[in-house]
Structures are given as structure tokens and as C-alpha cells.
Design a protein around this motif. Structure first.
Motif, PDB file in Angstrom:
ATOM      1  N   LEU A  62      66.193 128.350 -46.822  1.00 29.49           N
ATOM      2  CA  LEU A  62      66.239 128.796 -48.217  1.00 29.49           C
ATOM      3  C   LEU A  62      66.632 130.268 -48.322  1.00 29.49           C
ATOM      4  O   LEU A  62      67.347 130.664 -49.250  1.00 29.49           O
ATOM      5  CB  LEU A  62      64.878 128.565 -48.878  1.00 29.49           C
ATOM      6  CG  LEU A  62      64.477 127.100 -49.089  1.00 29.49           C
ATOM      7  CD1 LEU A  62      63.012 126.999 -49.509  1.00 29.49           C
ATOM      8  CD2 LEU A  62      65.372 126.432 -50.120  1.00 29.49           C
TER       9      LEU A  62
ATOM     10  N   ALA B  79      70.464 130.526 -48.081  1.00 24.32           N
ATOM     11  CA  ALA B  79      71.286 129.608 -48.876  1.00 24.32           C
ATOM     12  C   ALA B  79      72.377 130.380 -49.616  1.00 24.32           C
ATOM     13  O   ALA B  79      72.094 131.397 -50.263  1.00 24.32           O
ATOM     14  CB  ALA B  79      70.410 128.849 -49.869  1.00 24.32           C
TER      15      ALA B  79
ATOM     16  N   VAL C 297      75.126 127.181 -53.747  1.00 22.66           N
ATOM     17  CA  VAL C 297      74.191 126.070 -53.578  1.00 22.66           C
ATOM     18  C   VAL C 297      72.888 126.385 -54.314  1.00 22.66           C
ATOM     19  O   VAL C 297      72.235 127.392 -54.032  1.00 22.66           O
ATOM     20  CB  VAL C 297      73.892 125.804 -52.089  1.00 22.66           C
ATOM     21  CG1 VAL C 297      72.921 124.640 -51.941  1.00 22.66           C
ATOM     22  CG2 VAL C 297      75.173 125.517 -51.320  1.00 22.66           C
TER      23      VAL C 297
ATOM     24  N   ILE D 145      69.173 125.171 -54.851  1.00 22.92           N
ATOM     25  CA  ILE D 145      68.203 124.305 -54.183  1.00 22.92           C
ATOM     26  C   ILE D 145      66.883 124.318 -54.939  1.00 22.92           C
ATOM     27  O   ILE D 145      66.320 125.377 -55.203  1.00 22.92           O
ATOM     28  CB  ILE D 145      67.960 124.741 -52.726  1.00 22.92           C
ATOM     29  CG1 ILE D 145      69.265 124.746 -51.931  1.00 22.92           C
ATOM     30  CG2 ILE D 145      66.938 123.812 -52.054  1.00 22.92           C
ATOM     31  CD1 ILE D 145      69.105 125.209 -50.497  1.00 22.92           C
TER      32      ILE D 145
ATOM     33  N   TRP E 158      74.543 127.299 -41.910  1.00 25.86           N
ATOM     34  CA  TRP E 158      74.884 127.019 -43.307  1.00 25.86           C
ATOM     35  C   TRP E 158      76.347 126.593 -43.460  1.00 25.86           C
ATOM     36  O   TRP E 158      76.671 125.789 -44.337  1.00 25.86           O
ATOM     37  CB  TRP E 158      74.558 128.219 -44.194  1.00 25.86           C
ATOM     38  CG  TRP E 158      73.287 128.005 -44.945  1.00 25.86           C
ATOM     39  CD1 TRP E 158      72.089 128.626 -44.777  1.00 25.86           C
ATOM     40  CD2 TRP E 158      73.085 127.040 -45.992  1.00 25.86           C
ATOM     41  NE1 TRP E 158      71.149 128.121 -45.640  1.00 25.86           N
ATOM     42  CE2 TRP E 158      71.734 127.148 -46.405  1.00 25.86           C
ATOM     43  CE3 TRP E 158      73.893 126.094 -46.615  1.00 25.86           C
ATOM     44  CZ2 TRP E 158      71.191 126.352 -47.412  1.00 25.86           C
ATOM     45  CZ3 TRP E 158      73.359 125.300 -47.612  1.00 25.86           C
ATOM     46  CH2 TRP E 158      72.030 125.433 -48.011  1.00 25.86           C
TER      47      TRP E 158
END
Length: 385
Positions: free
Chosen positions: A53, A56, A60, A62, A369
Motif C-alpha cells: 500500500l 501503490a 491505482v 486501493i 509494482w
């Protein structure tokens, strides 16, 4: 390390594909629901989620839904029911591109199996990320009808991410998944820009990070330390940080008269962990079962010589006498000899540490990633066809 080299080649192609898409201005914002344990929970999956996270990319979005949190049974049920309600609300009311589930074994399989079924009902692309170090044992103990049910659930995913080629073979052979459904993503690591100089250390610090217990080989490590010559014990220290059977470990330390050399601080946070990695000279994790331990990768990224066992995905990353030492699980004498060899041979210790760091550069979280972005787009493209 051919499997690892193949992974690196795939990673390079994936990053090039993402860069090409972004350069054409066609990168699409993605909405991902991530289902997994609380970020406050102790354990490898939570540590992975936090790193995932944190890095990220902006394209993206999330939404992390907590499906499990430590506490009483009643509290765990409430947490999960709340997760189900939130998940259903989002499936009904929001545009969601992909459902991603972080899964291990036992209770995690039940929880995430229910979530997978709900995602399948709503016709959402499903990615299951398997972390379980003892999933093979858990699966073998299930009744046949439960195995069939679990196979059915797993086969509903578009992709199953596993931590090594050995785990890929297991899931294909036992759960009936197609080879193209299963992809290998080695765990990522945040590689520090600089590491301390460890030459001419007057006192050598050995470090163990993980759950204290039999599976991680914690008791074997204590016994192996007790077999070292006295002069090596007095010029060394062993820190074993983690939760679990701490009292049992302390009792063993006391029985072997090692209180002056072995410390068990319990579970530690990421800041303290980073300090210990900086202060350490040798990392030891003599596990019986593993997925691909993040602690080992973190130690390698910090240029530590590592002593590990050939279980799970470890032998796909560590080659004996090249970028680490490998010993057999449960062989206390062999483990002690490996520790002794690194204590008395600084050249070997520093060489293994340097090569260990180099070998995990490709596993940097940013590269991880790139792989995930490529996977997301691949899943969405195949689903649209």
C-alpha cells in the motif's frame, strides 16, 4: 537460480510494457479492493500489505477491507461480518475493477473463500495471493469433500499469485488450476540506499526475526548457539525478536546457561527491526516451512550474511556458499557449524552479505509494482475478451 532469472526477465518485460502504456497516455485508473488482515496485526501478510500500500502508484486506487484482526472469537466474527457488509456494499454501489485477496491457511482460507464466492457471484475478476507457509499440510489434512470445495473456489480466480516455483507446482498439481492461472511473484523488499560497514566488528550480532516456535526453528537455533565454543559465545550475541512461544524459549536459554548471550525482546515494530538489521552481522532463520520470508529478504537487502534452510521459495533466492548458507531443517550441529564458520571467517561473511544484497535488487518493491500493474492489465484485458 534459473527460475529466479526467468522471473527477472519477465519483470523487465512487464516494466517495459507498463512504461509503453503510460507513454502513450492510455494508463487507466484502476479501482482495486484488497481483502486481508489488519495492518496492525503481527505477521508476514500484514507487513507485505503495508509495503504494498505504501508504494501503490497514483493510477491505482486501493480500498483495503480488513477481514481479520486479532482478538476474541466474538471480536474476530464481528470484524469479518463487517468486512462482508462493506464488501457487498462496494460490489453493489461502486465501480470495482479487480478483487485481490491475501490468503494463508486455516481460518484465512474460510474467510477468503467466502469473499471469493461473493466476488464470483458479482462477476468480478479475482486475484488470490497465496502466502501460506503450511498450506500443503493444511490441505492434506482436509476431508476429500472439503478439498474438492476448496479446489472449486480457487479455480474461480483469474490469477493465483504464489511465492515460488515450488508453490506453483503444488497448486497446479493438487488444486486443479491451469498453469496459465498461476503466476510467481517473489515477495518484495524495500532496499535501503546505504548499509553500514561491518568489517572489523569486535562483537558479532546474530539476528533472528520471526515467530518464536518450532516451525521457524527457534529452539534449534538456541541449541545450536549452545554448541559454539565458549570463546565464540562470549564475543557474540543473539537477538531473537518475535511473538510466539517466548517463555518456552527463555526457559531453554536459562537451562543452557545462555542468558548473557541470548535476548528475546518479543514482537518489535518496523523501526526497531530496522535498527536491529543495521546492528546485525549475521541473520539466521532455520525454518521447517516457509512461503518466502520477508525477514530474510530484508536481511539480504541490508547486506547481511544469511543462514537459512531449503524450504518454500528460499532455495530459489539463496544459493549455498554464493549469497548465503543453507542448512537442513532440524540439523542443530550443521546449523551450529554454519554459525561458527561465519563467526571465524570475516571474508566469507562479508562476501556472502554483499552478494545477498545484490541478488535482491530485482525484488525491490518498485519493481514488484511494475509486475502488479502488468498483471492487472492482463487480467482486465482477458476478462474483456
Amino acid at each position: 537460480m534459473s527460475n529466479f532469472n526467468s522471473f527477472i526477465n519477465t519483470l523487465t518485460k512487464g516494466s517495459q510494457n507498463i512504461e509503453n502504456v503510460q507513454s502513450m497516455g492510455t494508463a487507466k485508473s484502476l479501482k482495486i479492493i484488497l481483502l486481508g488482515p489488519s495492518l496492525l496485526q503481527q505477521g508476514g501478510i500484514s507487513n507485505y500489505e503495508k509495503l504494498f500500500l505504501e508504494y501503490a502508484p497514483s493510477e491505482v486506487q486501493i480500498c483495503h477491507i480488513v477481514t481479520h484482526e486479532e482478538g476474541t472469537t466474538a471480536f474476530k466474527i464481528i470484524v469479518f461480518l463487517n468486512a462482508v457488509w462493506k464488501f457487498l456494499w462496494m460490489l453493489i454501489n461502486e465501480e470495482v475493477d479487480i478483487i485481490q485477496l491475501e490468503i494463508s491457511q486455516r481460518g484465512s482460507v474460510l474467510r477468503q473463500g467466502i469473499m471469493t464466492f461473493l466476488a464470483w457471484i458479482f462477476h468480478k475478476p479475482i486475484i488470490i495471493h497465496a502466502h501460506g507457509s503450511q498450506f500443503h499440510i493444511f490441505y492434506a489434512e482436509l476431508a476429500k469433500w472439503m478439498q474438492y470445495l476448496l479446489n472449486w473456489v480457487f479455480c474461480k480466480c483469474q490469477r493465483l499469485i504464489v511465492l515460488s516455483e515450488s508453490w506453483k507446482n503444488f497448486y497446479i498439481e493438487n488444486l486443479g488450476l491451469k498453469p496459465e492461472q498461476v503466476v510467481v511473484f517473489y515477495n518484495p523488499v524495500k532496499v535501503p540506499a546505504e548499509v553500514p560497514h561491518r568489517s572489523l566488528s569486535k562483537k558479532l550480532n546474530l539476528l533472528f526475526l520471526g515467530r518464536i516456535g518450532k516451525r521457524k526453528g527457534a529452539f534449534d537455533l538456541i541449541k545450536a548457539f549452545s554448541l559454539l565454543p565458549t570463546e565464540y559465545q562470549t564475543t557474540s550475541s543473539l537477538i531473537m525478536a518475535g511473538d510466539g512461544d517466548i517463555e518456552q524459549a527463555r526457559n531453554l536459554v536459562t537451562t543452557l546457561n545462555l542468558e548473557d548471550y541470548i535476548t528475546l525482546p518479543g514482537w518489535i515494530g518496523s523501526d526497531k527491526r530496522d535498527i536491529l538489521l543495521t546492528q546485525a552481522n549475521i541473520f539466521v532463520l532455520p525454518s521447517y516451512n516457509e512461503g518466502l520470508p520477508l525477514a530474510m529478504l530484508e536481511a539480504m537487502a541490508c547486506e547481511l550474511a544469511v543462514i537459512v534452510t531449503p524450504v518454500g521459495g528460499i532455495p530459489e533466492i539463496v544459493t549455498h556458499s554464493e549469497n548465503g548458507l543453507i542448512v537442513n531443517p532440524g540439523d542443530v550441529q550443521q546449523l551450529s557449524d554454519a554459525i561458527k564458520s561465519l563467526i571465524e571467517n570475516e571474508t566469507l561473511r562479508l562476501s556472502l552479505g554483499s552478494k545477498a544484497r545484490t541478488s535482491v535488487f530485482a525484488l525491490d518493491i518498485k519493481n514488484h509494482w511494475f509486475s502488479f500493474l502488468d498483471l492487472y492489465h492482463s487480467v482486465l484485458n482477458s476478462d474483456a475478451q
